[in-house]
Design an enzyme around this catalytic site. Structure first.
Site, PDB file in Angstrom:
ATOM      1  CE1 TYR A  51      44.889  41.975  41.993  1.00 25.92           C
ATOM      2  CE2 TYR A  51      43.257  40.225  41.828  1.00 25.92           C
ATOM      3  CZ  TYR A  51      44.187  40.922  42.566  1.00 25.92           C
ATOM      4  OH  TYR A  51      44.439  40.589  43.865  1.00 25.92           O
ATOM      5  CD1 TRP A 105      39.861  41.235  43.116  1.00 30.43           C
ATOM      6  CD2 TRP A 105      39.900  42.349  45.044  1.00 30.43           C
ATOM      7  NE1 TRP A 105      41.090  41.859  43.226  1.00 30.43           N
ATOM      8  CE2 TRP A 105      41.138  42.556  44.407  1.00 30.43           C
ATOM      9  CE3 TRP A 105      39.689  42.966  46.272  1.00 30.43           C
ATOM     10  CZ2 TRP A 105      42.144  43.338  44.941  1.00 30.43           C
ATOM     11  CZ3 TRP A 105      40.702  43.752  46.804  1.00 30.43           C
ATOM     12  CH2 TRP A 105      41.912  43.920  46.143  1.00 30.43           C
ATOM     13  CD  GLU A 121      42.284  41.431  49.417  1.00 24.68           C
ATOM     14  OE1 GLU A 121      41.096  41.154  49.611  1.00 24.68           O
ATOM     15  OE2 GLU A 121      42.907  41.020  48.423  1.00 24.68           O
TER      16      GLU A 121
END
Length: 187
Positions: free
Chosen positions: A19, A49, A41
């Site tokens: 990522y 995350w 988000e």
């Protein structure tokens, strides 16, 4: 995965590294991708995350490939289906906010021609390069993320506090917070 100098936050897994290397901090001007990151988000609020990244494909399936036009029309039955889906974060307020945010995303598109024009308008269409030397130099919010957060909230968006907005700005390359020694820094 090849070992390179990377931002230290992504070193705990190959998924995180991938990522970081391929997406994080790369400018995104496409509305569909901007919405995907906005949805992810907002679900991340209060969580890590990596939790969201691990569930990203589940979110993709559950939320019709992040199609904001479909999400804006979700019925109560669809919302109840999502709340029973163990593959995503089943927070009732966040699921409802996905629908509300999709509706407001469309309103911004109607007003500005695209969400991209709206959001990138805050930076004159160019990434802000913070040039952090170390991870300690990277903040969780900025005066600009405060401003964008307030504007989004005024427009009816939910779960868009300044920290969420700043994370979105980092993810979509509105800001470059790759540390000085990171190999992707000047990519």
């Amino acid at each position: 995965m090849e070992e390179k100098n990377r931002c230290s936050w992504c070193l705990s897994s190959d998924l995180y590294k991938e990522y970081h290397d391929q997406e994080w901090g790369k400018p995104v001007y496409d509305d569909a991708t901007l919405f995907e990151f906005l949805l992810l988000e907002t679900f991340q609020a209060g969580l890590s995350w990596i939790t969201i990244l691990n569930k990203r494909e589940n979110f993709r399936k559950a939320f019709d490939n992040f199609d904001y036009k479909k999400i804006a029309l979700y019925s109560d039955d669809k919302i109840q289906e999502l709340l029973l889906n163990p593959g995503i974060i089943r927070n009732k307020l966040k699921v409802y906010s996905a629908v509300t945010n999709a509706q407001n995303f469309i309103k911004i598109q109607e007003e500005y021609g695209s969400f991209s024009k709206y959001i990138w308008g805050f930076t004159d269409g160019k990434p802000i390069d913070n040039k952090p030397k170390t991870l300690k130099d990277v903040t969780a919010t900025t005066p600009l993320s405060d401003t964008i957060s307030k504007d989004l909230k005024k427009r009816g968006f939910k779960f868009v506090g300044s920290t969420v907005v700043y994370a979105h700005m980092q993810a979509t390359g509105m800001v470059n917070d790759h540390i000085e020694s990171c190999w992707t820094r000047n990519q």
